[in-house]
Every structure is written in structure tokens, then in C-alpha cells.
Scaffold this motif. Structure first.
Motif: not given
Length: 86
Positions: A21, A23-26, A29, A55, A58, A64, A66
């Protein structure tokens, strides 16, 4: 942003599968490095692959990333490159 992957430990499809992920977006996968290398035309063994993403940082300048455990073994990345857009 560019993520570089090469799995020197596992050499068969399905031995390392994970999610990414940004910035919180997958963005990846059920990602399998060996499978991605094979899909790119390699034999899937000791062949690296790279994935590019656009991307935006912020307001504090943070991006970010993950790496999330999937169905097999631990996630891994070999290098991360971040450059401003042209």
C-alpha cells in the motif's frame, strides 16, 4: 516512485506473496516477485522487476509505504526510489 524487487531466497512461484500500500491505497495485491519476473519474460529465478507508481506526498512531505504479509512468507523490497515528476 519506483520499487525494485529481486527474491534471491525463493525461486518458485507462490513461495513469497504479499501486498503493498502507498498512502493507504493498495498498489500491489497478492504480489509474487518470482511470478512478476516470469511475466516480464525472465525465467522467474534471480530476475529483478521494478514497479512504478505516481504518488503525492502529504503536506508534511511524507509518503507512507506499507508492505503487508500475504499468503506466503514475509514481504520484501530491495530498493525504493523517489523522484519529483518532470
Amino acid at each position: 516512485m519506483r520499487l525494485y524487487f529481486l527474491d534471491w531466497h525463493w525461486t518458485r512461484v507462490g513461495q513469497r506473496v504479499f501486498n503493498v500500500e502507498i498512502n493507504g491505497t493498495p498498489v500491489l495485491q497478492s504480489f509474487d516477485i518470482v511470478q512478476a519476473a516470469a511475466n516480464a519474460g525472465g525465467d522467474g529465478e534471480y530476475i529483478g522487476v521494478e514497479n512504478d507508481f505516481t504518488e503525492t506526498a502529504d503536506p508534511t512531505g511524507t509518503i507512507t509505504i506499507r508492505f503487508i504479509r500475504g499468503s506466503a512468507d514475509q514481504p520484501m523490497v530491495n530498493a525504493i526510489a523517489i523522484a519529483p515528476s518532470a
